[in-house]
Write a protein that holds these residues in place. Structure first.
Motif, short mmCIF file in Angstrom:
data_model
loop_
_atom_site.label_atom_id
_atom_site.label_comp_id
_atom_site.label_asym_id
_atom_site.label_seq_id
_atom_site.Cartn_x
_atom_site.Cartn_y
_atom_site.Cartn_z
N GLY A 104 13.27 -0.73 -27.51
CA GLY A 104 14.05 -1.57 -26.61
C GLY A 104 14.46 -0.90 -25.32
N VAL A 105 13.79 0.20 -24.96
CA VAL A 105 14.13 0.88 -23.72
C VAL A 105 13.12 0.49 -22.64
CG1 VAL A 105 14.30 3.14 -22.61
CG2 VAL A 105 15.20 2.81 -24.90
N ASP A 106 13.62 0.12 -21.47
CA ASP A 106 12.74 -0.13 -20.35
C ASP A 106 12.42 1.24 -19.73
OD1 ASP A 106 11.53 -0.68 -17.94
OD2 ASP A 106 12.76 -2.45 -17.55
N VAL A 107 11.35 1.84 -20.22
CA VAL A 107 11.06 3.24 -19.93
C VAL A 107 10.93 3.50 -18.44
CG1 VAL A 107 9.34 5.06 -20.24
CG2 VAL A 107 10.02 3.65 -22.17
N ASN A 108 10.26 2.60 -17.76
CA ASN A 108 10.02 2.81 -16.35
C ASN A 108 11.32 2.81 -15.55
OD1 ASN A 108 7.83 3.38 -14.75
ND2 ASN A 108 7.81 1.32 -13.88
N LEU B 184 2.90 16.80 -11.76
CA LEU B 184 1.90 17.25 -10.79
C LEU B 184 2.34 16.91 -9.37
CD1 LEU B 184 -1.38 16.38 -12.70
CD2 LEU B 184 -0.25 18.59 -12.45
N ALA B 185 2.89 15.71 -9.19
CA ALA B 185 3.39 15.33 -7.87
C ALA B 185 4.49 16.30 -7.44
CB ALA B 185 3.91 13.90 -7.89
N GLY B 186 5.39 16.64 -8.38
CA GLY B 186 6.48 17.56 -8.07
C GLY B 186 5.97 18.91 -7.62
N VAL B 187 5.00 19.44 -8.36
CA VAL B 187 4.45 20.75 -8.02
C VAL B 187 3.79 20.69 -6.64
CG1 VAL B 187 2.71 22.46 -8.64
CG2 VAL B 187 4.16 21.45 -10.41
N ALA B 188 3.02 19.63 -6.40
CA ALA B 188 2.33 19.52 -5.11
C ALA B 188 3.33 19.39 -3.96
CB ALA B 188 1.39 18.30 -5.14
N PHE C 177 8.92 10.66 -6.54
CA PHE C 177 9.05 9.32 -7.11
C PHE C 177 7.89 8.42 -6.65
CE2 PHE C 177 10.61 5.00 -7.11
CZ PHE C 177 11.32 4.91 -8.29
N ALA C 178 7.62 8.47 -5.34
CA ALA C 178 6.57 7.60 -4.80
C ALA C 178 5.20 8.03 -5.30
CB ALA C 178 6.61 7.63 -3.28
N LEU C 179 4.96 9.35 -5.33
CA LEU C 179 3.64 9.84 -5.69
C LEU C 179 3.41 9.82 -7.20
CD1 LEU C 179 3.44 12.86 -3.22
CD2 LEU C 179 2.32 10.64 -3.03
N GLY C 180 4.51 9.81 -7.96
CA GLY C 180 4.38 9.84 -9.42
C GLY C 180 4.05 8.49 -10.02
N GLN C 181 3.93 7.47 -9.18
CA GLN C 181 3.65 6.14 -9.71
C GLN C 181 2.16 5.95 -9.93
OE1 GLN C 181 5.84 3.01 -8.95
NE2 GLN C 181 7.56 4.06 -8.04
N GLN C 182 1.87 5.22 -10.98
CA GLN C 182 0.49 4.90 -11.28
C GLN C 182 0.50 3.44 -11.70
OE1 GLN C 182 -1.02 7.42 -14.31
NE2 GLN C 182 -3.03 7.53 -13.39
N GLY D 77 2.42 1.13 -10.72
CA GLY D 77 3.78 0.70 -10.96
C GLY D 77 4.46 1.38 -12.13
N ARG D 78 3.79 2.32 -12.78
CA ARG D 78 4.42 3.06 -13.88
C ARG D 78 4.68 4.49 -13.43
NH1 ARG D 78 1.45 4.76 -18.09
NH2 ARG D 78 3.27 5.70 -19.01
N LEU D 79 5.81 5.04 -13.84
CA LEU D 79 6.07 6.45 -13.56
C LEU D 79 5.52 7.25 -14.73
CD1 LEU D 79 9.71 6.32 -12.22
CD2 LEU D 79 7.70 7.05 -10.96
N ALA D 80 4.34 7.81 -14.54
CA ALA D 80 3.70 8.53 -15.63
C ALA D 80 4.18 9.98 -15.63
CB ALA D 80 2.19 8.47 -15.46
N PRO D 81 4.57 10.51 -16.80
CA PRO D 81 5.17 11.84 -16.87
C PRO D 81 4.30 12.93 -16.26
CG PRO D 81 5.23 10.77 -19.02
CD PRO D 81 4.50 9.86 -18.11
N THR D 82 3.04 13.00 -16.67
CA THR D 82 2.18 14.08 -16.18
C THR D 82 2.02 13.98 -14.67
OG1 THR D 82 0.98 13.74 -18.21
CG2 THR D 82 0.03 15.27 -16.64
N ARG D 83 1.85 12.75 -14.22
CA ARG D 83 1.69 12.54 -12.79
C ARG D 83 2.93 12.99 -12.03
NH1 ARG D 83 -2.34 9.13 -10.59
NH2 ARG D 83 -1.79 8.63 -8.45
N LEU D 84 4.09 12.73 -12.61
CA LEU D 84 5.34 13.15 -11.97
C LEU D 84 5.39 14.66 -11.80
CD1 LEU D 84 8.18 10.97 -13.56
CD2 LEU D 84 7.56 11.12 -11.16
#
Ligand SMILES: Nc1ncnc2c1ncn2[C@@H]1O[C@H](COP(=O)(O)OP(=O)(O)OP(=O)(O)O)[C@@H](O)[C@H]1O
Ligand SMILES: [Mg+2]
Lengths: 321, 296
Positions: A218-222, A139-143, A123-128, A130-137
Motif C-alpha cells: 500500500g505504499v506509493d513508492v514513487n 548512477l545519476a548522483g555519482v555522475a 531527481f530529474a535524471l533518476g527518472q525512468q 516517470g519512475r524513480l529507479a534506485p540504481t538510476r538514482l
C-alpha cells in the motif's frame, strides 16, 4: 557537550561552564564573574558545540534515508552528489568574492543552493518513464557529483593561494565559525526533517522489502521516493551550508546503528541522529585539541577516527550479505 | 471477497503482455493460475495488487475497482506474496518483516496498537515461524522465508490472498501444510502454481494462461485435459480423481517433442527415442507420485 565546551585553547573548569550555560539558558544563578570567560564559553564554544551536534545528526539521518531510498548501502550525501553541489556553490562565492557579495549571496546560501540544485538534478535524471529507479538514482548522483567536482576544480585553478586555503578548509568542514544567530534556522530544519522522516519510518521499512512488495503493502513508492529525496536534499543542504563538506559521517553512523540495533527506521532514525550528534561533538573536540592551538578540519578526523572503528565492527558482525 | 478481472489488456514497453483476460474468484474460492514461463501470470497479479495499471479492462475486489481505491485501502484488502521480491532486508528480524503487513493499516501519525501485535503474533504462530521469529530474516533458508512472507500477507488481515509461486523452495510436507493453512483461512485466493498436481489438489478452479490469454478456466477436471496439458505445457499427462476424492495430475516421463500435438502421436513417433507407443495409458511417474500422496 559540557566537557566539549570546557576544552579548547583556554581550558575552563567544568563547574564554571555548567554555571555559565545554566545562567544563559535558565537565568538561574549569578551572572558569571569573569566576562572574558563568559565570552569564550557562551559566544564561541557553546554555539559551535551545538552546531556540531546538529550537523552530525543531520548528515547521519540524511545518509540513513538515502541508503534506504536507493537501496544501496554505499549511498550518502556525498555519493548522491549533494555535497559536491554545495562545494561548487561555496567555492564559487569564495573565489568570486566581491562579485558574489554584490549579488547578495553568502557562502552558506550558495552552498545550500548548490546542494539543492544537485538534488534536483539527481531527481530529474533518476527518472525512468516517470519512475524513480534506485540504481538510476545512484548512477545519476555519482555522475552529477563528478560534474560538480570538475567544475569546482576548474574554479579552483583560477583562485589565489589565499582563497585556495579557505576553499580547502571549507571543503573539509568546520564548525569554528558558529554563531548563535545561525543556529535557530539549522535547528528547525534538522529537528523537523528528522521528526518527519521518522514518521515515514514504517513506509521506509517497507522499501527494505523491495519496491514491488512495498507497492503491495500500500505504499506509493514513487511518491515516497520523491518526498524522501527532497527532504534529504534540504537537510543536507542546510547542514553542509553551515559546516562545509564533511564526509563519512552520513555513511558510517547509520550502518553502525543498523548493525548494532537493527534496521527498523522508527528506531534507526532517532538513534542515528543521536549518535551522529555525539560523534560530531567528539570530532569537533578533537579538532580543537589534537594540534592545539591550531584547528584541524572536521573532515580529516571523521574518516581517520571513524574508518578503523567501522572496519573493526564490520569484521565482528555476522549476517552481512 | 470476490475478485473479478474483467477484459484486461496490459502492454509493457509496447509489447502486449495480456490480451482480454477475464477471470473470477467467488468469495472463499481458491483459484489456481497456471501456465508456462512467460505466459503472463505475474503480470496479471501485478494488476491485481495495484502495481500495474491496465491499458484496458478492470480489476475489482468486492465491488470496487482497485484503481478507485487508495493504495493503502487496496492493500488492506489484498495480501500478497511475490515471486522474487528482492529488496535488502539486512538487519530486519522475522517479526519485523511480518509486522510490515500492518503498514497499510497505519497513517503517518498512528502508532502500533494492540491489534497490530495480535495480528503479527497470530500470523507468526499460524505459519509456524515462531521458532525463528527473532532471527535476522536474511539468515533464513528459502522455504523458511516463504513461510515468513505468507505470515506477512496474513498479518495484513486481507480479504484476498494473491500468491505467486508460494510453494517454491518448500519441501513436500511444508507445501501441504501451507496449502491446508490457506484453505483453513477461508480467504479468497488467487495462486500462481507451477506444480499442476498441487494446483489440482488445492484449487476449486484453475485458469490456464497461455501467451497472455486465458485458454481454459473452470473446475480442475474440466480444464486440465490431456489436450490442454499437451498444447499449453508440452507434456503428456492426464488428470484423475482418485478414490480419496483427491484429483491428481499424472505425468509422463517424456515431454512431447516441439510442435507435436497430442493427436499426432503416430507421425512423430520415429523422432522420439522412447519406444512406448501408448505412454499416456501407463504412467510410471504418476504411479510414484500416487503412492507418495496416499501417505499424506
Ligand atoms: N517490462 C517488460 N517489457 C517487455 N516485456 C516484459 C516486461 N516485463 C515482462 N515482460 C514479458 O512478459 C511476459 C510475461 O511475464 P510474467 O512475469 O508475467 O510471466 P510469468 O507467467 O509470471 O512467468 P514465470 O512462470 O516464469 O514466472 C514475459 O514474456 C516477459 O518477458
Ligand atoms: Mg512469474
Amino acid at each position: 557537550m559540557i566537557v566539549s565546551i570546557s576544552v579548547g585553547a583556554v581550558n575552563v573548569r567544568l563547574t564554571d561552564v555548567w554555571g555559565i550555560v545554566l545562567h544563559h539558558v535558565t537565568g538561574a544563578g549569578s551572572a558569571p564573574s569573569d566576562p572574558a570567560l563568559d565570552q569564550i564559553v557562551w559566544n564561541f564554544r557553546a554555539p559551535r558545540v551545538v552546531l556540531a551536534a546538529l550537523v552530525g545528526a543531520g548528515l547521519a539521518v540524511a545518509g540513513a534515508v538515502l541508503q534506504t531510498l536507493v537501496s544501496n548501502p554505499l549511498a550518502d550525501p556525498v555519493v548522491l552528489g549533494f555535497s559536491y553541489g554545495a562545494t561548487l556553490g561555496a567555492v564559487l562565492v569564495i573565489t568570486l568574492g566581491e562579485g558574489a557579495a554584490l549579488a547578495g549571496l553568502g557562502v552558506s546560501a550558495a552552498a545550500f543552493i548548490g546542494a539543492v540544485a544537485a538534488g534536483a538534478l539527481v531527481f530529474a535524471l533518476g527518472q525512468q518513464r516517470g519512475r524513480l529507479a534506485p540504481t538510476r538514482l545512484v548512477l545519476a548522483g555519482v555522475a552529477v557529483g563528478y560534474v560538480f567536482l570538475s567544475a569546482t576544480s576548474f574554479v579552483q585553478l583560477q583562485a589565489t593561494p589565499n582563497e585556495l586555503r579557505t576553499v580547502m578548509f571549507w571543503m573539509l568542514g568546520s564548525v569554528a565559525g558558529a554563531q548563535w544567530d545561525q543556529l535557530p534556522a539549522v535547528t528547525v530544519v534538522v529537528l523537523s526533517t528528522t521528526v518527519l522522516l521518522t514518521l515515514f519510518g514504517r513506509r521506509l521499512n517497507t522499501l527494505l522489502a523491495g519496491d514491488e512488495s512495498a507497492t503491495a503493502l500500500g505504499v506509493d513508492v514513487n511518491r515516497l521516493r520523491a518526498v524522501l529525496l527532497i527532504l534529504s536534499a534540504l537537510l543536507t543542504g542546510t547542514v553542509v551550508a553551515v559546516a562545509g563538506g564533511i564526509g563519512f559521517v552520513g555513511l558510517m553512523i547509520p550502518h553502525l546503528v543498523r548493525l548494532t540495533l537493527g534496521a527498523d527506521h522508527r528506531r534507526l532514525l532517532p538513534l542515528t541522529a543521536l549518535l551522529g550528534a555525539v560523534y560530531m561533538v567528539l570530532v569537533d573536540l578533537l579538532s580543537r585539541t589534537l594540534t592545539r592551538p591550531n584547528e584541524l578540519p572536521l573532515g580529516i578526523i571523521t574518516a581517520f577516527l571513524g574508518a578503523p572503528f567501522f572496519l573493526w565492527l564490520l569484521r565482528h558482525t555476522k549476517g552481512l550479505d | 471477497m470476490k475478485l473479478t478481472v474483467d477484459q484486461l489488456h496490459i502492454t509493457l514497453d509496447r509489447t502486449p503482455i495480456l490480451h482480454n483476460v477475464s477471470l473470477e474468484a467467488r468469495e472463499g474460492d481458491i483459484v489456481g493460475l497456471v501456465g508456462p514461463n512467460g505466459s503472463g501470470k505475474s503480470t496479471l497479479l501485478r494488476a491485481v495488487y495495484r502495481s500495474l495499471r491496465p491499458a484496458e479492462g478492470a480489476v475489482r475486489i468486492g465491488d470496487d475497482d482497485v484503481w478507485a481505491l487508495s493504495p493503502r485501502a487496496a492493500a488492506r484488502r489484498t495480501g500478497t506474496v511475490l515471486q522474487d521480491a528482492g529488496g535488502n532486508t539486512t538487519g530486519l528480524t522475522v517479526t519485523e518483516i511480518v509486522a510490515l503487513g500492518r503498514a497499510p493499516h497505519h497513517g503517518l501519525l498512528s502508532r502500533d496498537r494492540a491489534e497490530d501485535h495480535q495480528a503479527v503474533t497470530d500470523a507468526v504462530d499460524r505459519c509456524g515461524v515462531r521458532p525463528f521469529a527473532d532471527r535476522d530474516y536474511a539468515s533464513l533458508s528459502g522455504g523458511e522465508r516463504q513461510r515468513v512472507l505468507l505470515a506477512r500477507a496474513l498479518a495484513q488481515n486481507p480479504r484476498l490472498l494473491v500468491l505467486d509461486e508460494l510453494t517454491n523452495h518448500l519441501d513436500i510436507r511444508a507445501r501441504f501444510e501451507l496449502l491446508d493453512l490457506i484453505r483453513a483461512t477461508g480467504i479468497t485466493t488467487l495462486a500462481v502454481l507451477h506444480d499442476l498436481d498441487l494446483a489440482a489438489r488445492l484449487c476449486d478452479h484453475v485458469v490456464v494462461l497461455h501467451e497472455g490469454a486465458v485458454v481454459a478456466a473452470g473446475p480442475v477436471l474440466d480444464v486440465l485435459t490431456p489436450k490442454i496439458l499437451a498444447d499449453v505445457f508440452g507434456v503428456r499427462a492426464r488428470t484423475e480423481r482418485h478414490g480419496d476424492g483427491i484429483i491428481r495430475v499424472l505425468y509422463e516421463a517424456q515431454p512431447l517433442a516441439d510442435e507435436e500435438a497430442l493427436e499426432d502421436d503416430s507421425r512423430s513417433e520415429g523422432t522420439r527415442p522412447r519406444p512406448a507407443p501408448e505412454p499416456a495409458r501407463e504412467p510410471p511417474v504418476g504411479a510414484a507420485s500416487t503412492s507418495a500422496n496416499e501417505k499424506g
